[in-house]
Write a protein that holds these residues in place. Structure first.
Motif, mmCIF file in Angstrom:
data_model
loop_
_atom_site.group_PDB
_atom_site.id
_atom_site.type_symbol
_atom_site.label_atom_id
_atom_site.label_comp_id
_atom_site.label_asym_id
_atom_site.label_seq_id
_atom_site.Cartn_x
_atom_site.Cartn_y
_atom_site.Cartn_z
ATOM 1 N N MET A 212 102.715 -28.113 63.174
ATOM 2 C CA MET A 212 102.454 -26.672 63.085
ATOM 3 C C MET A 212 101.643 -26.358 61.825
ATOM 4 N N ILE A 213 100.662 -25.492 61.957
ATOM 5 C CA ILE A 213 99.836 -25.067 60.823
ATOM 6 C C ILE A 213 100.583 -23.974 60.080
ATOM 7 N N ASP A 214 100.786 -24.170 58.776
ATOM 8 C CA ASP A 214 101.563 -23.253 57.939
ATOM 9 C C ASP A 214 100.636 -22.391 57.087
ATOM 10 N N LEU A 215 100.777 -21.080 57.238
ATOM 11 C CA LEU A 215 99.919 -20.132 56.525
ATOM 12 C C LEU A 215 100.440 -19.749 55.136
ATOM 13 N N SER A 216 101.597 -20.206 54.755
ATOM 14 C CA SER A 216 102.136 -19.855 53.434
ATOM 15 C C SER A 216 101.368 -20.617 52.353
ATOM 16 N N HIS A 217 100.830 -19.894 51.398
ATOM 17 C CA HIS A 217 100.087 -20.380 50.227
ATOM 18 C C HIS A 217 98.561 -20.361 50.350
ATOM 19 N N PRO A 218 97.939 -20.752 51.483
ATOM 20 C CA PRO A 218 96.476 -20.642 51.532
ATOM 21 C C PRO A 218 95.998 -19.198 51.386
ATOM 22 N N ALA A 219 94.718 -19.051 51.059
ATOM 23 C CA ALA A 219 94.103 -17.728 50.927
ATOM 24 C C ALA A 219 93.996 -17.046 52.280
ATOM 25 N N LYS A 220 93.842 -15.739 52.259
ATOM 26 C CA LYS A 220 93.700 -14.988 53.504
ATOM 27 C C LYS A 220 92.526 -15.503 54.333
ATOM 28 N N THR A 221 91.399 -15.774 53.675
ATOM 29 C CA THR A 221 90.236 -16.285 54.410
ATOM 30 C C THR A 221 90.562 -17.624 55.076
ATOM 31 N N ILE A 235 102.468 -20.916 62.126
ATOM 32 C CA ILE A 235 103.616 -20.302 61.462
ATOM 33 C C ILE A 235 103.252 -19.973 60.019
ATOM 34 N N ALA A 236 104.052 -19.119 59.412
ATOM 35 C CA ALA A 236 104.091 -18.992 57.956
ATOM 36 C C ALA A 236 105.517 -19.397 57.606
ATOM 37 N N SER A 237 105.688 -20.527 56.961
ATOM 38 C CA SER A 237 107.031 -21.085 56.770
ATOM 39 C C SER A 237 107.881 -20.299 55.789
ATOM 40 N N HIS A 238 107.233 -19.594 54.857
ATOM 41 C CA HIS A 238 108.001 -18.798 53.888
ATOM 42 C C HIS A 238 107.118 -17.729 53.252
ATOM 43 N N SER A 239 106.920 -16.638 53.971
ATOM 44 C CA SER A 239 106.106 -15.519 53.486
ATOM 45 C C SER A 239 106.710 -14.201 53.956
ATOM 46 N N SER A 240 106.509 -13.145 53.173
ATOM 47 C CA SER A 240 107.000 -11.828 53.553
ATOM 48 C C SER A 240 105.841 -10.852 53.752
ATOM 49 N N ALA A 241 106.163 -9.559 53.854
ATOM 50 C CA ALA A 241 105.164 -8.551 54.226
ATOM 51 C C ALA A 241 104.461 -7.965 53.006
ATOM 52 N N ARG A 242 103.155 -8.084 52.979
ATOM 53 C CA ARG A 242 102.381 -7.580 51.842
ATOM 54 C C ARG A 242 102.399 -6.058 51.786
ATOM 55 N N ALA A 243 102.587 -5.420 52.915
ATOM 56 C CA ALA A 243 102.636 -3.952 52.934
ATOM 57 C C ALA A 243 103.807 -3.427 52.120
ATOM 58 N N LEU A 244 104.883 -4.205 52.024
ATOM 59 C CA LEU A 244 106.062 -3.796 51.252
ATOM 60 C C LEU A 244 106.025 -4.296 49.815
ATOM 61 N N LEU A 412 111.214 -19.884 66.172
ATOM 62 C CA LEU A 412 110.617 -21.056 65.545
ATOM 63 C C LEU A 412 110.599 -22.229 66.523
ATOM 64 N N LEU A 413 111.684 -22.428 67.254
ATOM 65 C CA LEU A 413 111.745 -23.532 68.216
ATOM 66 C C LEU A 413 110.753 -23.326 69.355
ATOM 67 N N ARG A 414 110.549 -22.073 69.746
ATOM 68 C CA ARG A 414 109.552 -21.771 70.773
ATOM 69 C C ARG A 414 108.162 -22.196 70.317
ATOM 70 N N VAL A 415 107.819 -21.866 69.081
ATOM 71 C CA VAL A 415 106.506 -22.229 68.557
ATOM 72 C C VAL A 415 106.366 -23.749 68.471
ATOM 73 N N LEU A 416 107.420 -24.421 68.018
ATOM 74 C CA LEU A 416 107.385 -25.884 67.942
ATOM 75 C C LEU A 416 107.122 -26.486 69.330
ATOM 76 N N ASP A 417 107.800 -25.956 70.336
ATOM 77 C CA ASP A 417 107.593 -26.427 71.709
ATOM 78 C C ASP A 417 106.146 -26.212 72.142
ATOM 79 N N ASP A 418 105.612 -25.025 71.854
ATOM 80 C CA ASP A 418 104.240 -24.706 72.257
ATOM 81 C C ASP A 418 103.232 -25.630 71.573
ATOM 82 N N VAL A 419 103.446 -25.878 70.284
ATOM 83 C CA VAL A 419 102.548 -26.747 69.513
ATOM 84 C C VAL A 419 102.587 -28.172 70.064
ATOM 85 N N GLN A 420 103.767 -28.655 70.396
ATOM 86 C CA GLN A 420 103.877 -30.015 70.912
ATOM 87 C C GLN A 420 103.325 -30.127 72.328
#
Length: 431
Positions: A212-221, A235-244, A412-420
């Protein structure tokens, strides 16, 4: 007059009794849901020094995650992280990064195969997760934080998959050879304007081998380009909402909506500074002031996080024990003096982010993570032993059993299944 006074007392007693009964009912409901749910925390850092025959997760260490604390809190699945800090983009830097990753892979396997095979098992698929949970054992899964150890050898993506990695982020704090990091927002210095050529190749390899590709830490671009290139959900393995909470580590609404369209999931993180930066800073400042005074009385020197992490493992464990003993000794005084002036970031603040993302992108695209032993934790969920408190707050806010199960693990398990499933198609030449 006396009769009126007695009526007031009686009314007050009945109200208190009613509130107590309601709370007991809520707690009973939360415990029942928690027991049935597969509870997954997608980001827990490790130190290889805690994976030896003498010191390991079968013991109730000062770590936020270990087997006794998982048992106490009803946490079923811990994603143990192969984390590598960003270093120089040179052959020597890549070699050191790979050695670090190799040691952490070996440590996780050692826990599951040598140290405690009767208590915890490594899962590679959602079917593994369900089987292991049903057996009564805890589940370990592996995430790679920072693709830096890949170096320039694309074959390492498959190697990491073969060793059990089921998600990977392409960078951490600092630009990697694969993509720009969110830290570029601090100085407006960028290296690739998103993904590098090699980073794009790595995305394709991750799709091919079921990582799974994890979006936590890379830049928005970087994240936007990764979502656009990926043939599978992300997925984003550990990120919250920037709006808040407007910090670069959180995801803004544009990226959240892209994750929804991609059918991915964002694992909301209980990291104080990502949940509420201002509140976290105020609490830390006041806590350091009060703790510092009591520590001075005890002849104990407080260390900042960087200094602590630079200590040898044994010294760090000893420091943590002394720090825990000190906070336990003065906990009542600390609580009254600190909390009165600067309330801590707590489970309610954390669940506010869950609420926001559920309303924004839908219940099926939101999950839960802590970043324990990597700086994570909030008041009320500060280690694995307190995991039930998250479920209690979700029940308090009206989430149903089905919704809570989705948040805790089913999404999370659904996404793992889809990725595999996508990986199998690519390997078979059908995609």
């Amino acid at each position: 007059m006396k009769f009126s006074f007695l009526l007031v007392l009686l009314a007050g007693f009945q109200l208190a009794h009613s509130q107590s009964a309601a709370e007991e009912k809520l707690l009973k409901k939360a415990k029942a849901i928690h027991k049935k749910a597969i509870t997954i925390d997608t980001h827990n850092d490790i130190n290889v020094a805690n994976f030896t025959p003498e010191i390991n997760y079968t013991q109730r260490l000062s770590t936020q995650v270990n087997l006794p604390k998982m048992e106490e809190g009803g946490l079923d699945v811990t994603w143990l992280i192969v984390y590598t800090g960003q270093g120089e983009l040179t052959p020597d830097g890549y070699a050191k990064a790979y050695a670090n990753a190799d040691a952490k892979f070996k440590a996780i396997h050692r826990l599951c195969t040598d140290i405690a095979p009767d208590k915890i098992e490594l899962a590679l698929t959602s079917a593994d997760v369900r089987r292991i949970v049903q057996s009564g054992k805890k589940v370990a899964m592996i995430g790679v934080e920072n693709g830096y150890p890949v170096g320039t050898d694309i074959a390492r993506v498959k190697e990491f998959a073969d060793r059990g990695a089921r998600y990977m982020s392409l960078s951490h704090n600092g630009h990697s050879q694969l993509c720009d990091s969110n830290t570029g927002e601090n100085d407006s210095v960028w290296m690739h304007n998103g993904l590098s050529v090699l980073g794009k190749e790595v995305i394709a390899e991750m799709n091919k081998w079921g990582i799974m590709i994890d979006l936590s830490h890379p830049a928005k671009t970087s994240n936007i380009q990764a979502i656009q290139l990926s043939k599978a959900p992300v997925i984003a393995s550990h990120s919250s909402a920037r709006a808040l909470n407007d910090v670069p580590r959180n995801l803004d609404d544009e990226v959240l909506m892209m994750v929804k369209q991609n059918n991915g999931v964002v694992q909301t993180v209980a990291f104080r500074a990502y949940v509420n930066a201002k509140k976290a800073a105020a609490y830390t400042a006041k806590s350091n002031e009060i703790m510092g005074a009591y520590a001075k009385q005890e002849g104990f020197e407080l260390l900042n996080r960087r200094a602590l992490m630079e200590l040898p493992a044994a010294a760090r464990e000893e420091y943590n024990k002394k720090y825990t003993a000190l906070t336990e000794k003065y906990k009542d005084k600390i609580a009254s003096e600190v909390v009165a002036a600067a309330p801590p970031v707590d489970v309610k603040d954390f669940v506010d982010h869950i609420d926001y993302m559920v309303q924004k992108i839908g219940i099926k695209h939101v999950g839960i993570s802590s970043d324990f032993d990597g700086g994570g934790g909030v008041e009320g969920w500060n280690d694995a032993a307190q995991t039930l408190n998250v479920t209690i707050e979700l029940v308090r806010r009206g989430y149903t059993s089905k919704q809570i199960k989705k948040l805790w693990g089913e999404n999370l398990l659904r996404v793992l299944d889809d990725v595999q499933a996508v990986a199998k198609k690519i390997q078979a030449g059908k995609l």
